[in-house]
Design a protein around this motif. Structure first.
Motif, PDB file in Angstrom:
ATOM      1  N   ARG A   1     -12.722   1.696  -0.541  1.00  0.00           N
ATOM      2  CA  ARG A   1     -11.596   2.377  -1.187  1.00  0.00           C
ATOM      3  C   ARG A   1     -11.927   3.853  -1.241  1.00  0.00           C
ATOM      4  O   ARG A   1     -13.082   4.248  -1.251  1.00  0.00           O
ATOM      5  CB  ARG A   1     -11.387   1.828  -2.598  1.00  0.00           C
ATOM      6  CG  ARG A   1     -11.330   0.310  -2.637  1.00  0.00           C
ATOM      7  CD  ARG A   1     -10.821  -0.187  -3.955  1.00  0.00           C
ATOM      8  NE  ARG A   1      -9.482   0.280  -4.201  1.00  0.00           N
ATOM      9  CZ  ARG A   1      -9.106   0.894  -5.317  1.00  0.00           C
ATOM     10  NH1 ARG A   1      -9.976   1.141  -6.254  1.00  0.00           N
ATOM     11  NH2 ARG A   1      -7.855   1.287  -5.467  1.00  0.00           N
TER      12      ARG A   1
ATOM     13  N   ASP B   1       5.009   5.864   5.645  1.00  0.00           N
ATOM     14  CA  ASP B   1       5.400   6.177   4.265  1.00  0.00           C
ATOM     15  C   ASP B   1       5.311   7.675   4.021  1.00  0.00           C
ATOM     16  O   ASP B   1       4.799   8.424   4.855  1.00  0.00           O
ATOM     17  CB  ASP B   1       4.525   5.396   3.272  1.00  0.00           C
ATOM     18  CG  ASP B   1       3.066   5.799   3.319  1.00  0.00           C
ATOM     19  OD1 ASP B   1       2.766   7.007   3.238  1.00  0.00           O
ATOM     20  OD2 ASP B   1       2.203   4.903   3.444  1.00  0.00           O
TER      21      ASP B   1
ATOM     22  N   ASN C   1       0.831  -1.213   0.000  1.00  0.00           N
ATOM     23  CA  ASN C   1       0.000   0.000   0.000  1.00  0.00           C
ATOM     24  C   ASN C   1       0.864   1.261   0.000  1.00  0.00           C
ATOM     25  O   ASN C   1       0.560   2.231  -0.681  1.00  0.00           O
ATOM     26  CB  ASN C   1      -0.922   0.013   1.219  1.00  0.00           C
ATOM     27  CG  ASN C   1      -2.211  -0.751   0.951  1.00  0.00           C
ATOM     28  OD1 ASN C   1      -2.467  -1.165  -0.172  1.00  0.00           O
ATOM     29  ND2 ASN C   1      -3.018  -0.941   1.979  1.00  0.00           N
TER      30      ASN C   1
ATOM     31  N   ALA D   1      -8.749  -3.577  -4.530  1.00  0.00           N
ATOM     32  CA  ALA D   1     -10.191  -3.799  -4.402  1.00  0.00           C
ATOM     33  C   ALA D   1     -10.706  -3.461  -3.018  1.00  0.00           C
ATOM     34  O   ALA D   1     -11.874  -3.609  -2.731  1.00  0.00           O
ATOM     35  CB  ALA D   1     -10.482  -5.258  -4.716  1.00  0.00           C
ATOM     36  N   GLY D   2      -9.819  -2.986  -2.163  1.00  0.00           N
ATOM     37  CA  GLY D   2     -10.280  -2.617  -0.826  1.00  0.00           C
ATOM     38  C   GLY D   2     -10.410  -3.799   0.116  1.00  0.00           C
ATOM     39  O   GLY D   2     -11.243  -3.781   1.005  1.00  0.00           O
TER      40      GLY D   2
ATOM     41  N   LEU E   1      -6.638  -3.813   3.702  1.00  0.00           N
ATOM     42  CA  LEU E   1      -6.617  -3.346   5.087  1.00  0.00           C
ATOM     43  C   LEU E   1      -7.628  -4.091   5.956  1.00  0.00           C
ATOM     44  O   LEU E   1      -7.403  -4.267   7.153  1.00  0.00           O
ATOM     45  CB  LEU E   1      -6.862  -1.833   5.148  1.00  0.00           C
ATOM     46  CG  LEU E   1      -5.683  -0.985   4.666  1.00  0.00           C
ATOM     47  CD1 LEU E   1      -6.036   0.490   4.713  1.00  0.00           C
ATOM     48  CD2 LEU E   1      -4.425  -1.250   5.496  1.00  0.00           C
TER      49      LEU E   1
HETATM   50  P1  ADP Z   1      -6.791  -1.441  -1.832  1.00  0.00           P
HETATM   51  O1  ADP Z   1      -5.350  -1.176  -1.604  1.00  0.00           O
HETATM   52  O2  ADP Z   1      -7.056  -2.731  -2.478  1.00  0.00           O
HETATM   53  O3  ADP Z   1      -7.542  -0.305  -2.400  1.00  0.00           O
HETATM   54  P2  ADP Z   1      -6.883  -1.509   1.030  1.00  0.00           P
HETATM   55  O4  ADP Z   1      -7.885  -2.105   1.944  1.00  0.00           O
HETATM   56  O5  ADP Z   1      -5.488  -1.998   1.126  1.00  0.00           O
HETATM   57  O6  ADP Z   1      -7.446  -1.653  -0.413  1.00  0.00           O
HETATM   58  O7  ADP Z   1      -6.878   0.044   1.275  1.00  0.00           O
HETATM   59  C1  ADP Z   1      -8.101   0.752   1.339  1.00  0.00           C
HETATM   60  C2  ADP Z   1      -7.888   2.183   0.922  1.00  0.00           C
HETATM   61  O8  ADP Z   1      -7.096   2.855   1.910  1.00  0.00           O
HETATM   62  C3  ADP Z   1      -7.094   2.339  -0.349  1.00  0.00           C
HETATM   63  O9  ADP Z   1      -7.960   2.262  -1.465  1.00  0.00           O
HETATM   64  C4  ADP Z   1      -6.462   3.685  -0.196  1.00  0.00           C
HETATM   65  O10 ADP Z   1      -7.369   4.689  -0.573  1.00  0.00           O
HETATM   66  C5  ADP Z   1      -6.235   3.818   1.304  1.00  0.00           C
HETATM   67  N1  ADP Z   1      -4.831   3.506   1.683  1.00  0.00           N
HETATM   68  C6  ADP Z   1      -4.366   2.341   2.168  1.00  0.00           C
HETATM   69  N2  ADP Z   1      -3.052   2.405   2.441  1.00  0.00           N
HETATM   70  C7  ADP Z   1      -2.664   3.668   2.135  1.00  0.00           C
HETATM   71  C8  ADP Z   1      -1.419   4.367   2.208  1.00  0.00           C
HETATM   72  N3  ADP Z   1      -0.298   3.807   2.665  1.00  0.00           N
HETATM   73  N4  ADP Z   1      -1.417   5.675   1.824  1.00  0.00           N
HETATM   74  C9  ADP Z   1      -2.541   6.268   1.381  1.00  0.00           C
HETATM   75  N5  ADP Z   1      -3.745   5.663   1.292  1.00  0.00           N
HETATM   76  C10 ADP Z   1      -3.811   4.377   1.664  1.00  0.00           C
END
Ligand code: ADP
Length: 377
Positions: free
Chosen positions: A328, A309, A279, A338-339, A342
């Protein structure tokens, strides 16, 4: 009537006696009800729930003992305690003494107020104790109901994911395979637009396969993880190697501090770090080299990790929501994903008994924190 207070029923055919009793019992934190006969008492007992009945033995038509007998026969009233009020009468007394089963007590008339209040206090304390126990039992039953519901919905999710996985992956593999074959075998026959379209197809089907895989991994995650001692330094070494292509491609620099040994599921803790690092790279600022820092701090009973980061950051009102599945952010719609990542991370951390959260400022970067309890050892 105070709904917080328990109900107490006075049963006596003599209005004067009822008034006298009411005066004695008035200071108690109870709702007082009155009945002038056994029949009236039974009707009230069926309509309300009572902590205690204070009942005269001698009443016309249906005396106190007959009333008690009928109360015992009905499940709704059978366990309500009774204090009988009796004149000094040998026969009555001997019945009452033999009758002292369950929550039955008696008092001789004329009534000694203090003794009566004391007896009521004992019943009231027992009643409160029972009520609390009943509430606890109800809460326990509710917890069990919720756990069963959770198990059921998890099983449903798993079944659903299995179907999705099986029925979608197969045709997807076929489409991807043929698109690749077209590029390979008929490259010369295709013009630029055709090649580009096929490459998009290969890309999109690859992403979809990955999505399905992530969904499967997420839904399969349950409480039956195999835990073992994990050296996080070695574990991060493997993660770094697995991600080396992505890391190099993004020109990403990873700063990994000295990390502790924890107790957890190797594959899931690896997936957790992998998700957070991926991410950090995915949501980088286009014009800046990616910097990712990983470190850990020792708390009293847990290790607190942070993965920071210098990427695009996350608006404050999204800090909770990004951990929900399929969530997302608008600004990320152009980036792959795809969200699930996390939500998966949150599940992993929670299955280890820890918590996960983010601190972030849009435009500056994000830091993901998670704790892993030491007590798991
Ligand atoms: P995906 O990466 O598949 O979109 P995640 O569940 O990993 O889904 O993340 C959900 C959302 O959180 C992401 O779509 C993004 O908008 C935000 N996000 C996650 N990690 C970061 C990061 N390190 N910096 C900025 N935004 C992030």
């Amino acid at each position: 009537m105070n709904p917080e207070y328990p109900n107490l029923l006075i049963v006596d055919d003599q209005p004067r006696e009822r008034i006298a009793l009411r005066t004695v019992l008035e200071p108690l934190e109870v709702n007082l009800f009155e009945a002038a006969s056994g029949q009236e008492a039974l009707a009230l007992l069926l309509r309300h729930s009572f902590m205690l009945v204070v009942m005269d033995v001698r009443m016309p038509v249906m005396d106190g003992m007959e009333t008690a007998e009928l109360m015992r026969k009905n499940k709704a009233t059978s366990s309500i305690p009774i204090i009988f009020l009796t004149a000094y009468d040998k026969q009555e007394l001997s019945i009452l003494q033999g009758y002292q089963l369950g929550a039955i007590d008696y008092m001789l008339k004329p009534i000694n107020e203090d003794v009566l209040l004391n007896k009521i206090d004992v019943f009231a304390r027992f009643y409160r104790f029972e009520r609390e126990r009943e509430q606890e039992r109800e809460q326990e039953r509710e917890r069990e109901r919720q756990a069963a519901e959770l198990r059921r919905s998890n099983e449903e999710l798993l079944r659903f994911a299995n179907i999705v996985s099986h029925d979608l992956k197969e045709p997807l593999r076929t489409v991807r395979g043929f698109a690749k074959r077209l590029i390979r075998r008929h490259y010369e026959l295709l013009d630029d637009e055709g090649r580009e379209a096929l490459e998009f197809m290969v890309d999109a089907t690859g992403r979809m396969s990955q999505f399905i895989q992530n969904l499967m991994d997420y839904s399969k995650l349950d409480g039956n993880l195999a835990f073992s001692p994990l050296d996080c330094n070695a574990l991060l070494g493997t993660v770094e190697k697995d991600l080396s292509a992505v890391i190099t491609e993004a020109g990403c620099t990873l700063h990994i501090a000295d990390l502790p040994q924890i107790y957890g599921s190797r594959s899931e803790i690896m997936a957790l770090f992998q998700n957070l690092i991926t991410n950090a790279i995915k949501f980088r600022k286009p014009d800046k080299p990616v910097l990712v820092g990983i470190q850990a701090r020792e708390n009293l009973d847990s290790w607190e990790f942070e993965v920071s980061d210098n990427g695009i950051g996350i608006a404050e009102d999204q800090h909770q929501r990004i951990f929900e599945i399929f969530r997302r952010l608008q600004s990320a719609s152009s980036t792959e994903g795809a969200g699930i990542g996390l939500a998966h991370c949150k599940r992993i951390v929670e299955l280890h008994g820890g918590q996960i959260w983010v601190e972030s400022e849009p435009g500056k970067g994000s830091t993901f924190f998670f704790t892993i309890p030491k007590s798991a050892e």
